[in-house]
Enzyme design. Structure first.
Site, PDB file in Angstrom:
ATOM      1  N   LEU A 183      56.594  62.004  48.476  1.00 48.56           N
ATOM      2  CA  LEU A 183      55.593  60.952  48.360  1.00 48.56           C
ATOM      3  C   LEU A 183      54.556  61.235  49.435  1.00 48.56           C
ATOM      4  O   LEU A 183      54.908  61.620  50.553  1.00 48.56           O
ATOM      5  CB  LEU A 183      56.206  59.561  48.573  1.00 48.56           C
ATOM      6  N   ASP A 184      53.289  61.061  49.122  1.00 47.61           N
ATOM      7  CA  ASP A 184      52.213  61.296  50.082  1.00 47.61           C
ATOM      8  C   ASP A 184      52.381  60.408  51.304  1.00 47.61           C
ATOM      9  O   ASP A 184      53.034  59.370  51.250  1.00 47.61           O
ATOM     10  CB  ASP A 184      50.857  60.970  49.457  1.00 47.61           C
ATOM     11  N   LEU A 185      51.720  60.785  52.383  1.00 45.54           N
ATOM     12  CA  LEU A 185      51.725  60.018  53.626  1.00 45.54           C
ATOM     13  C   LEU A 185      51.386  58.551  53.379  1.00 45.54           C
ATOM     14  O   LEU A 185      52.032  57.654  53.915  1.00 45.54           O
ATOM     15  CB  LEU A 185      50.729  60.637  54.624  1.00 45.54           C
TER      16      LEU A 185
END
Length: 149
Positions: A48-50
């Protein structure tokens, strides 16, 4: 957090990198887990992205990880906010697929859940997990009225 002998589930908040260590000193998902998860080699299944939050699974079983990340191996459901007004034409185009420099990007299901100010809430279903798949899909629609997720 839920654990079994094969899977560990974590709700990842925004602001954490999905990596074992970060050369830039950012917080990692392992900061949220007990020390044994790092020490015993629990690895994330996917990313999952930051700035994304949601369910993140970990495993010590490489076969499970491969099955869940291989295209067609697992259906993934996301609820997202997109800046701008997503039209029926956008939804049709996202389901048909959009060519990008990362290959064909498409969603199996795109359902409009509502609006909040200048944003549209969507339910997206995909069966593959290319890097930043959903962000790149909506970015590839080439509509100046749509912003980033």
């Amino acid at each position: 957090m839920y654990t079994s002998h094969k899977l560990l589930a974590l709700h990842k908040p925004k602001g954490y990198v999905v990596t074992r260590s970060d050369e830039r000193g950012r917080k990692t998902v392992y900061d949220l887990l007990p020390d044994w998860a790092f020490n015993d080699g629990w690895m994330p299944i996917g990313r999952l992205d930051l700035e994304s939050k949601g369910l993140l699974l970990f495993t010590t079983d490489g076969q499970i990880g491969n099955k869940l990340t291989k295209p067609g191996g697992c259906i993934k459901v996301y609820e997202i906010w997109v800046r701008g007004h997503v039209t029926d034409a956008h939804i049709t185009q996202a389901k048909r697929g959009v060519e990008s420099k990362h290959g064909l990007l498409k969603a199996l299901v795109v359902e409009k859940l509502g609006m909040g100010g200048a944003k549209t809430k969507l339910r997206i279903v995909i069966d593959e997990g290319k890097n930043r798949h959903i962000r790149r899909l909506f970015g590839a629609l080439k509509d100046p009225n749509l912003g980033h997720l």
